[in-house]
Design an enzyme around this catalytic site. Sequence first.
Site, PDB file in Angstrom:
ATOM      1  N   LYS A 276      40.036  42.798  53.566  1.00  0.00           N
ATOM      2  CA  LYS A 276      39.974  44.378  53.654  1.00  0.00           C
ATOM      3  C   LYS A 276      39.476  44.734  54.685  1.00  0.00           C
ATOM      4  O   LYS A 276      38.299  44.405  55.023  1.00  0.00           O
ATOM      5  CB  LYS A 276      39.285  44.878  52.367  1.00  0.00           C
ATOM      6  CG  LYS A 276      40.107  44.698  51.060  1.00  0.00           C
ATOM      7  CD  LYS A 276      39.409  45.011  49.895  1.00  0.00           C
ATOM      8  CE  LYS A 276      38.196  44.348  49.331  1.00  0.00           C
ATOM      9  NZ  LYS A 276      37.685  45.115  48.281  1.00  0.00           N
TER      10      LYS A 276
ATOM     11  N   GLY B 158      44.578  51.474  50.144  1.00  0.00           N
ATOM     12  CA  GLY B 158      43.972  52.418  49.261  1.00  0.00           C
ATOM     13  C   GLY B 158      43.112  53.496  49.764  1.00  0.00           C
ATOM     14  O   GLY B 158      43.022  53.662  51.093  1.00  0.00           O
TER      15      GLY B 158
ATOM     16  N   ASP C 190      35.918  54.891  40.952  1.00  0.00           N
ATOM     17  CA  ASP C 190      37.480  54.797  41.265  1.00  0.00           C
ATOM     18  C   ASP C 190      38.370  53.990  40.467  1.00  0.00           C
ATOM     19  O   ASP C 190      39.162  53.248  40.937  1.00  0.00           O
ATOM     20  CB  ASP C 190      37.729  54.880  42.933  1.00  0.00           C
ATOM     21  CG  ASP C 190      38.996  55.052  43.316  1.00  0.00           C
ATOM     22  OD1 ASP C 190      39.618  55.869  42.639  1.00  0.00           O
ATOM     23  OD2 ASP C 190      39.508  54.454  44.271  1.00  0.00           O
TER      24      ASP C 190
ATOM     25  N   LEU D  80      49.319  43.304  52.257  1.00  0.00           N
ATOM     26  CA  LEU D  80      49.603  43.827  50.963  1.00  0.00           C
ATOM     27  C   LEU D  80      49.624  45.173  50.726  1.00  0.00           C
ATOM     28  O   LEU D  80      50.358  45.562  49.643  1.00  0.00           O
ATOM     29  CB  LEU D  80      48.318  43.163  50.285  1.00  0.00           C
ATOM     30  CG  LEU D  80      48.304  41.592  50.136  1.00  0.00           C
ATOM     31  CD1 LEU D  80      46.856  41.086  49.460  1.00  0.00           C
ATOM     32  CD2 LEU D  80      49.587  41.099  49.287  1.00  0.00           C
ATOM     33  N   GLY D  81      48.560  46.153  51.244  1.00  0.00           N
ATOM     34  CA  GLY D  81      48.648  47.358  51.196  1.00  0.00           C
ATOM     35  C   GLY D  81      47.645  48.116  51.451  1.00  0.00           C
ATOM     36  O   GLY D  81      46.580  47.764  52.174  1.00  0.00           O
TER      37      GLY D  81
ATOM     38  N   VAL E  68      44.189  46.105  53.107  1.00  0.00           N
ATOM     39  CA  VAL E  68      44.162  45.102  52.826  1.00  0.00           C
ATOM     40  C   VAL E  68      45.158  44.107  53.015  1.00  0.00           C
ATOM     41  O   VAL E  68      46.606  44.279  52.830  1.00  0.00           O
ATOM     42  CB  VAL E  68      43.853  44.658  51.086  1.00  0.00           C
ATOM     43  CG1 VAL E  68      44.945  45.585  50.477  1.00  0.00           C
ATOM     44  CG2 VAL E  68      43.339  43.149  50.729  1.00  0.00           C
TER      45      VAL E  68
END
Length: 402
Positions: free
Chosen positions: A77, A57, A171, A54-55, A62
């Site tokens: 994650k 950060g 954050d 998914l990506g 994750v």
Amino acid sequence: MMNEGPFNLTETMDNTELSPLSDAPVAADFPAGESLPQQPGEVVLGRFEVKRYLGQGTFGYVFLAYDLELDRLVAVKKPRQQVLSRYDSVESFIAEARTVAQLDHEHIVPVYDCIRTPEGSCYIVSKFIRGQDLGWLLRQGRISLPETVRTIRDAALALHHAHLAGIVHCDIKPANVIIDDNGKAHVTDFGIAYNPQQRSELAGHAATPAYMSPEQADTNTQSLDGRTDIYALGVLLYQLMCGQLPFQGDTREQLVAAIGSGEVRPPRQIDDSIPRELESICLKAIARDPSRRYTTALDLARDLDDYFGYEPRPIDVGSVQVDESLEPLIEKLAEHTHDIWALQRYKDGWKLGDVRDDSRKTHPCLVAYNQLPESEKEYDRATVLGTIKAMLALGYTITRED
């Protein structure tokens, strides 16, 4: 293997779109020196079948996985090694992650578990929210004012719950607020959350600069509290209303200096359609001095509720069927509805014009019902139909005397 069926992700994102926890679109962007994300079909920890990356950060990367034991989709994650290295051991990290997992609120993405790996790392397993994050939505265009207010209100309620547990998110940014398919906001990624009992350097250095409060950006700050999250919510509110961030800078240093100055352009100078009440709420949330901000995120949520307390709650007419014999009545009432509207407009000094112009009081629909465009007739019919369905849902009957 799971049946893709209702879990087909094309309904929420394609391969190039960002995940709700992501600042980068593709696995190839994962930093050198870190283990690359698992590939689709791989089973992690003998239990989680990877469906899709998914990506990533600040916290880590994750991926979407299918829990083979509990028969559900989850977001899994894996924290970066630099995150884990700030703890005495993986066990201490897991202990803190499980503290976050105790947060139980409708607007916080639930953490199901934190599992240690034989290699000395770990995975955090969370609920998968079907929807899109605010970052993705912002790239599609401006979000409506009611949606903006509702989103910030939901996030404020979530953060107040976390603050009561002694946890500061640190954050808050568009990528960490997910809007589900029902328009409900969920705060996620407490990966660099600050706990006063165990201050983490990540809270001041790994957060996204544009949303950091002045005290969070100041390396000399010794402690943080919930007002730093309130500040970030104010920045997010400003961005959603104005289409831009309140503070700008070409470098991190310039941005931090702008934040520290506290000199912000009032939202209504950017868009004068923004209500004054919302401008005041926003400016109070992003006050440079924490003592001038909202004391709690709940206070912020309540002010937003006071401003936007109205939420349409129409009668549920989903199962109501209207007999075809009522169609002539619906058409006649639609014409009547239009005539009532037009009569009131004429009384208020409006006149026929090529376009609607509120300042000059002209409107192109000040014509007879049969001269209206079909789209306008459909609007009037839908209004009447909704009223008739509501009457039937409430137990009334419609009959005509001979």
